[in-house]
Design a protein around this motif. Structure first.
Motif, PDB file in Angstrom:
ATOM      1  N   ALA A  32       0.827  -1.211   0.000  1.00  0.00           N
ATOM      2  CA  ALA A  32       0.000   0.000   0.000  1.00  0.00           C
ATOM      3  C   ALA A  32       0.859   1.259   0.000  1.00  0.00           C
ATOM      4  O   ALA A  32       0.496   2.268  -0.625  1.00  0.00           O
ATOM      5  CB  ALA A  32      -0.929  -0.001   1.208  1.00  0.00           C
ATOM      6  N   LYS A  33       2.007   1.216   0.673  1.00  0.00           N
ATOM      7  CA  LYS A  33       2.895   2.384   0.752  1.00  0.00           C
ATOM      8  C   LYS A  33       3.855   2.454  -0.431  1.00  0.00           C
ATOM      9  O   LYS A  33       4.567   3.450  -0.581  1.00  0.00           O
ATOM     10  CB  LYS A  33       3.705   2.344   2.050  1.00  0.00           C
ATOM     11  CG  LYS A  33       2.867   2.394   3.325  1.00  0.00           C
ATOM     12  CD  LYS A  33       2.187   3.728   3.515  1.00  0.00           C
ATOM     13  CE  LYS A  33       3.144   4.822   3.903  1.00  0.00           C
ATOM     14  NZ  LYS A  33       2.450   6.093   4.241  1.00  0.00           N
ATOM     15  N   GLY A  34       3.899   1.416  -1.261  1.00  0.00           N
ATOM     16  CA  GLY A  34       4.814   1.420  -2.396  1.00  0.00           C
ATOM     17  C   GLY A  34       6.247   1.115  -2.011  1.00  0.00           C
ATOM     18  O   GLY A  34       7.179   1.452  -2.741  1.00  0.00           O
ATOM     19  N   TRP A  35       6.444   0.453  -0.861  1.00  0.00           N
ATOM     20  CA  TRP A  35       7.783   0.112  -0.419  1.00  0.00           C
ATOM     21  C   TRP A  35       8.265  -1.144  -1.117  1.00  0.00           C
ATOM     22  O   TRP A  35       7.484  -2.046  -1.418  1.00  0.00           O
ATOM     23  CB  TRP A  35       7.808  -0.080   1.099  1.00  0.00           C
ATOM     24  CG  TRP A  35       7.528   1.177   1.862  1.00  0.00           C
ATOM     25  CD1 TRP A  35       7.698   2.465   1.420  1.00  0.00           C
ATOM     26  CD2 TRP A  35       7.026   1.285   3.201  1.00  0.00           C
ATOM     27  NE1 TRP A  35       7.344   3.361   2.398  1.00  0.00           N
ATOM     28  CE2 TRP A  35       6.925   2.666   3.510  1.00  0.00           C
ATOM     29  CE3 TRP A  35       6.664   0.366   4.165  1.00  0.00           C
ATOM     30  CZ2 TRP A  35       6.466   3.128   4.733  1.00  0.00           C
ATOM     31  CZ3 TRP A  35       6.208   0.812   5.395  1.00  0.00           C
ATOM     32  CH2 TRP A  35       6.112   2.188   5.680  1.00  0.00           C
ATOM     33  N   GLN A  36       9.548  -1.223  -1.348  1.00  0.00           N
ATOM     34  CA  GLN A  36      10.132  -2.304  -2.122  1.00  0.00           C
ATOM     35  C   GLN A  36      10.033  -3.638  -1.375  1.00  0.00           C
ATOM     36  O   GLN A  36      10.350  -3.746  -0.200  1.00  0.00           O
ATOM     37  CB  GLN A  36      11.602  -1.988  -2.432  1.00  0.00           C
ATOM     38  CG  GLN A  36      12.283  -2.971  -3.354  1.00  0.00           C
ATOM     39  CD  GLN A  36      13.705  -2.541  -3.692  1.00  0.00           C
ATOM     40  OE1 GLN A  36      14.057  -1.364  -3.567  1.00  0.00           O
ATOM     41  NE2 GLN A  36      14.516  -3.488  -4.121  1.00  0.00           N
ATOM     42  N   LEU A  37       9.594  -4.671  -2.104  1.00  0.00           N
ATOM     43  CA  LEU A  37       9.514  -6.025  -1.582  1.00  0.00           C
ATOM     44  C   LEU A  37      10.285  -6.958  -2.504  1.00  0.00           C
ATOM     45  O   LEU A  37      10.633  -6.597  -3.630  1.00  0.00           O
ATOM     46  CB  LEU A  37       8.059  -6.485  -1.481  1.00  0.00           C
ATOM     47  CG  LEU A  37       7.188  -5.808  -0.414  1.00  0.00           C
ATOM     48  CD1 LEU A  37       5.727  -6.169  -0.613  1.00  0.00           C
ATOM     49  CD2 LEU A  37       7.639  -6.227   0.983  1.00  0.00           C
ATOM     50  N   SER A  38      10.529  -8.173  -2.038  1.00  0.00           N
ATOM     51  CA  SER A  38      11.198  -9.170  -2.878  1.00  0.00           C
ATOM     52  C   SER A  38      10.564 -10.527  -2.644  1.00  0.00           C
ATOM     53  O   SER A  38       9.796 -10.732  -1.691  1.00  0.00           O
ATOM     54  CB  SER A  38      12.696  -9.227  -2.562  1.00  0.00           C
ATOM     55  OG  SER A  38      12.935  -9.962  -1.382  1.00  0.00           O
ATOM     56  N   LEU A  39      10.895 -11.483  -3.503  1.00  0.00           N
ATOM     57  CA  LEU A  39      10.374 -12.835  -3.363  1.00  0.00           C
ATOM     58  C   LEU A  39      10.929 -13.523  -2.124  1.00  0.00           C
ATOM     59  O   LEU A  39      10.394 -14.542  -1.682  1.00  0.00           O
ATOM     60  CB  LEU A  39      10.706 -13.652  -4.612  1.00  0.00           C
ATOM     61  CG  LEU A  39      10.035 -13.175  -5.912  1.00  0.00           C
ATOM     62  CD1 LEU A  39      10.509 -14.005  -7.094  1.00  0.00           C
ATOM     63  CD2 LEU A  39       8.513 -13.250  -5.794  1.00  0.00           C
ATOM     64  N   THR A  40      11.999 -12.965  -1.576  1.00  0.00           N
ATOM     65  CA  THR A  40      12.587 -13.546  -0.360  1.00  0.00           C
ATOM     66  C   THR A  40      11.954 -12.975   0.909  1.00  0.00           C
ATOM     67  O   THR A  40      12.483 -13.181   2.007  1.00  0.00           O
ATOM     68  CB  THR A  40      14.105 -13.297  -0.326  1.00  0.00           C
ATOM     69  OG1 THR A  40      14.360 -11.879  -0.280  1.00  0.00           O
ATOM     70  CG2 THR A  40      14.784 -13.895  -1.554  1.00  0.00           C
ATOM     71  N   ALA A  41      10.834 -12.280   0.777  1.00  0.00           N
ATOM     72  CA  ALA A  41      10.224 -11.599   1.923  1.00  0.00           C
ATOM     73  C   ALA A  41       9.978 -12.518   3.124  1.00  0.00           C
ATOM     74  O   ALA A  41      10.220 -12.102   4.265  1.00  0.00           O
ATOM     75  CB  ALA A  41       8.932 -10.911   1.500  1.00  0.00           C
ATOM     76  N   PRO A  42       9.503 -13.762   2.951  1.00  0.00           N
ATOM     77  CA  PRO A  42       9.328 -14.616   4.143  1.00  0.00           C
ATOM     78  C   PRO A  42      10.640 -14.869   4.884  1.00  0.00           C
ATOM     79  O   PRO A  42      10.675 -14.822   6.121  1.00  0.00           O
ATOM     80  CB  PRO A  42       8.750 -15.915   3.563  1.00  0.00           C
ATOM     81  CG  PRO A  42       8.075 -15.488   2.293  1.00  0.00           C
ATOM     82  CD  PRO A  42       8.949 -14.396   1.744  1.00  0.00           C
ATOM     83  N   ALA A  43      11.721 -15.140   4.125  1.00  0.00           N
ATOM     84  CA  ALA A  43      13.028 -15.350   4.773  1.00  0.00           C
ATOM     85  C   ALA A  43      13.518 -14.061   5.422  1.00  0.00           C
ATOM     86  O   ALA A  43      14.086 -14.089   6.523  1.00  0.00           O
ATOM     87  CB  ALA A  43      14.038 -15.849   3.753  1.00  0.00           C
ATOM     88  N   VAL A  44      13.291 -12.931   4.770  1.00  0.00           N
ATOM     89  CA  VAL A  44      13.658 -11.634   5.342  1.00  0.00           C
ATOM     90  C   VAL A  44      12.939 -11.425   6.670  1.00  0.00           C
ATOM     91  O   VAL A  44      13.531 -10.970   7.664  1.00  0.00           O
ATOM     92  CB  VAL A  44      13.324 -10.497   4.348  1.00  0.00           C
ATOM     93  CG1 VAL A  44      13.423  -9.131   5.033  1.00  0.00           C
ATOM     94  CG2 VAL A  44      14.243 -10.543   3.141  1.00  0.00           C
ATOM     95  N   PHE A  45      11.667 -11.767   6.703  1.00  0.00           N
ATOM     96  CA  PHE A  45      10.853 -11.612   7.914  1.00  0.00           C
ATOM     97  C   PHE A  45      11.438 -12.422   9.069  1.00  0.00           C
ATOM     98  O   PHE A  45      11.572 -11.927  10.194  1.00  0.00           O
ATOM     99  CB  PHE A  45       9.423 -12.052   7.602  1.00  0.00           C
ATOM    100  CG  PHE A  45       8.448 -11.880   8.725  1.00  0.00           C
ATOM    101  CD1 PHE A  45       7.932 -10.637   9.048  1.00  0.00           C
ATOM    102  CD2 PHE A  45       8.020 -12.974   9.465  1.00  0.00           C
ATOM    103  CE1 PHE A  45       7.024 -10.469  10.075  1.00  0.00           C
ATOM    104  CE2 PHE A  45       7.110 -12.831  10.496  1.00  0.00           C
ATOM    105  CZ  PHE A  45       6.613 -11.582  10.803  1.00  0.00           C
TER     106      PHE A  45
END
Length: 386
Positions: free
Chosen positions: A330-343
């Protein structure tokens, strides 16, 4: 009541509080720009001195620093302060000054050595020698939009002493930078946005906009030289003279590029130690803003509603992760496919940092080890370097 039942009910209460705070902070993050914009009542545009303390020439330095010179604002000058008369960072700034010859600019040599923070030492000369009363200080990795100065200044009303902007991270080039962004864009930003919605302001030093006359009346460098958390110290000093610190309606973009895990850890540790020293209650409550304790609480509370501990663990994990991901989208912040591992890595790092912060007062600032809080010495006269 058995111990197991007591533990489950305690975990359930914790879980409800943590999830409620998560939901409130997400709503606050979405609403803050609109709410804060209503408080931005100033309409005049006085002359401003922009101060750029520099030390290291890092990736993206030229782009972020040039953004300060390219402000769409009627009258401002730019001062660079450095502890060395010549360095790659200073040379880069001189080249930028040459490209923007229409803008009054200069380099000051900071020789002061009196504060806990090397950054405060570096700010002594430009703050004291600024041409104008209104000063905007910007960190080197912050990118300003062309109208940023004009927009932030709208918040500097008569009862406001300090305007800061909530940072968000962008240009994430490796896994470590995504982890740092998940910390800054996650719990840190959410709680600051919520605080702003509730009318609270704090010192966040990516940008600081203030009047030098207020700064001096609040104690000047004597009020901020004892800690490496000079931004928070300045906010407290302004409150003491009846001037509020506020967050701007404009967040500020912090470019990360590629990061090393050690640097990310040390930076987070420095900020955590500062909060332990200067805002103990906030520091003590930090775990409730993190997902991992809530996930454990969900597992312990799950039997109260007939779920297995694994179900409580998994549902809490998935809901927390999903809500933060939707907020980033919603804020337009950058995400990646590794988001679960990042979390997962983010949660482990934040817990490790919080524990480590209890055990040290030595922190890393610009690759140097310094004490987070020391007895400050009197400031020597600043010297000027053309």
């Amino acid at each position: 009541m058995s111990f197991d039942l007591f533990l489950s009910w305690t975990a359930a209460i914790y879980w409800v509080v943590a999830m409620t705070l998560l939901a409130m902070s997400i709503v606050g993050t979405v609403l803050q720009p609109r709410i804060a914009a209503r408080r931005a009542m100033r309409r005049d545009q006085p002359p401003v001195s922009i101060v750029l303390p520099v030390k290291l020439l890092e990736e993206g330095f030229e782009r972020t620093q040039e953004s300060a010179l390219a402000q769409d604002y009627p009258c401002f000058d730019v001062t660079v302060s450095a502890t060395e008369p010549e360095s790659p960072a200073v040379a880069s700034m001189r080249a930028l000054f040459a490209r923007h010859s229409e803008r009054p600019s200069r380099v000051l040599l900071s020789t002061a050595r009196f504060a806990a923070s090397p950054k405060v030492d570096n700010l002594y000369a430009p703050f004291m020698q600024a041409n104008h009363d209104v000063i905007l200080m910007k960190d080197a990795n912050v990118l300003l939009e062309p109208d940023a100065l004009a927009e932030h200044l709208r918040q500097l009303t008569d009862d406001v002493g300090l305007v800061c902007a909530i940072p968000y991270c962008d240009r994430l080039d490796n896994f470590a930078s995504h982890v740092e962004a998940a910390i800054i864009n996650g719990p840190h930003a959410r709680m600051l946005f919520l605080a702003s919605c509730l009318g609270q302001g704090h010192g966040v030093g990516k940008i600081m906009l203030f009047r030098r006359s207020d700064f001096l009346r609040a104690g000047g460098f004597d009020a901020i030289s004892h800690t490496v958390g000079e931004d928070n110290a300045l906010a407290k000093a302004m409150r003491r003279i009846g001037k509020r610190p506020v967050f701007s309606h404009r967040p500020v973009r912090q470019e990360l590029g590629s990061r090393a895990f050690e640097d990310v850890y040390q930076r987070q540790l420095r900020w955590s130690v500062i909060r332990r020293n200067d805002e103990l209650l906030s520091f003590l409550l930090e775990p409730i803003c993190q997902a991992f304790p809530a996930v454990i609480a969900g597992a312990l509370a799950a039997p109260l509603i007939g779920w297995t501990p694994f179900s409580g663990f998994a549902v809490t994990f998935l809901v927390w992760f999903a809500l933060e991901t939707l907020l980033s989208m919603a804020k337009g912040w950058q995400l990646s496919l590794t988001a679960p591992a990042v979390f997962v890595v983010r949660e482990a790092m934040m817990l490790a940092v919080w524990v480590n912060a209890w055990m040290t007062d030595r922190v890393v600032w610009a690759k140097d080890k310094v004490h987070a809080r020391v007895a400050a010495q009197p400031a020597p006269p600043a010297q000027k370097e053309g």
